[in-house]
Design an enzyme around this catalytic site. Structure first.
Site: not given
Ligand code: GLA
Length: 388
Positions: A130, A187
């Site tokens: 991430d 997301d």
């Molecule tokens: C980010 C990523 C998600 C997930 C969250 C976890 O937002 O894009 O896919 O992994 O972190 O905290």
């Protein structure tokens, strides 16, 4: 699997985040591993079981090692990996290029080589990486290169799944960094607007996906029906119709995204299983040449191109995958002209059409093909060239 095939086609698997966010445990992972096998997902190709954020304690130990949360994973990660492997599955974990993960657990910044070694010792086969809490003075590209190098030299084959949400023009540099896939958007949420937004944002990026470095449009929300423990993912705002989930799956498959299931497969309904295990659609996603899908115009041409469009993906055996998508609020008759896919009428060539959702041959068509597509729905065809 070896270094020639690792990451060759998009990854298929399951990830804990969309439905469970922080509420993960050894029990959940074992039950999900059982369900992946018992309910036909592994056979359909879903091999990676990935634990997302929130698996560790908030502090490293005195040697600087990451520590699994003993309440969630009382037997440590190796025990979980061993169980996952005993089921014939591969095991994935999560870390972050920054100092902390997005949920505030330790990230791998300045611990890249140490963590890669640790993941290898635990038996990890896949790492999602991430982008939260990246120090401002650090160049993100360099951090993905670092972890890529660390993973490639950790003594174990580990698929590297980058997740920087499309920032910093990631598509321009990610392939060279060594990652096998890269998140290209923010997301996903479990609603139709989010799916449409992600799909439309990536339609013109078809050149930026391919073997060994796939455009990851985020984990699937198919079958969630609003059932997440996070408001953000969609428990309060969420849920799609089955037709919308079907379109979501078709788009991600045709556009070459990894297909990571995000719903609770321990109790998924039959429609969800039929969508996620559609072998004809998965075959399009897993086509060995992994070409991006191009858009052609759809008739009638007064449709807004964001409301109705056709995607075409050239497949390794000479077939074409053709997807007719209707994002508008009404049923539309959509027409595809074969000219736009390189088939002039004068060639005498026709297309033998197979419907990948109805699972049936539709016959041989010349010059054009038309279908009535309900709102939010799609038609996906596998077309074979017939030259007379
Ligand atoms: C980010 C990523 C998600 C997930 C969250 C976890 O937002 O894009 O896919 O992994 O972190 O905290």
């Amino acid at each position: 699997m070896n270094h020639i095939t690792l990451g060759y086609t998009p990854a298929l698997g399951w990830n804990s985040w969309n439905t469970f966010t922080w509420d993960i445990s050894e029990k959940l992972i074992k039950e999900t591993a059982d369900a992946l096998v018992a309910n036909g997902y592994l056979e359909a190709g879903y091999e990676y079981l990935v634990i997302d954020d929130c698996w560790s304690l908030k502090e490293r130990d005195e040697q600087g090692n990451l520590v699994p949360d003993p309440k969630k994973f009382p037997n440590g990660m190796k025990a979980v990996a061993d169980y996952v492997h005993s089921k014939g599955l591969k095991f994935g974990m999560y870390s972050c290029a920054g100092t902390h993960t997005c949920a505030g657990h330790p990230g791998s910044f300045e611990h890249e080589f140490q963590d890669a070694k640790q993941f290898a010792e635990w038996g990890v086969d896949y790492l999602k990486y991430d982008y939260c809490f990246k120090p401002r003075y650090m160049n993100g590209e360099l951090l993905y290169k670092r972890m890529s190098l660390a993973l490639k030299n950790c003594g174990r084959e580990i698929l590297f799944s980058a997740c920087n949400w499309g920032e910093d023009n990631v598509h321009d540099w990610i392939r060279e960094s060594g990652c096998h896939s890269y998140r290209s958007t923010g997301d996903i949420q479990d609603n139709w607007d989010s799916i449409r937004h992600i799909a439309l944002s990536q339609i013109d990026k078809k050149a930026f996906t391919g073997n060994y470095c796939h455009n990851d449009m985020d984990m699937l929300v198919v079958g969630m029906y609003g059932g997440s423990n996070s408001d953000w993912i969609g428990s309060k705002i969420g849920g799609c119709t089955d037709a919308q989930y079907k379109s979501h799956f078709s788009l991600w498959a045709m556009m070459g995204s990894p297909l990571m299931i995000g719903c609770d497969i321990r109790n998924a309904n039959q429609v969800t299983k039929d969508i996620l295990q559609n072998k004809d659609i998965i075959a399009i996603n897993q086509d060995p040449e992994a070409r991006g899908a191009y858009r052609i115009k759809v008739e009638p041409n007064w449709f807004n191109e964001k409301d109705a469009f056709v995607l075409v993906k050239a497949l390794a055996d000479g077939d074409l995958a053709i997807g007719l998508f209707n994002f508008s609020d009404n049923t539309r008759e959509l027409t595809v002209q074969f000219w736009d896919m390189g088939i002039p009428a004068a060639s005498g060539a026709a297309l033998s059409m197979y419907d990948c959702w109805e699972h049936k041959e539709l016959g041989i068509f010349k010059e054009r093909f038309a279908a009535h597509v309900p709102s939010g729905d799609c038609v996906v065809l596998r077309a074979k060239l017939v030259v007379s």
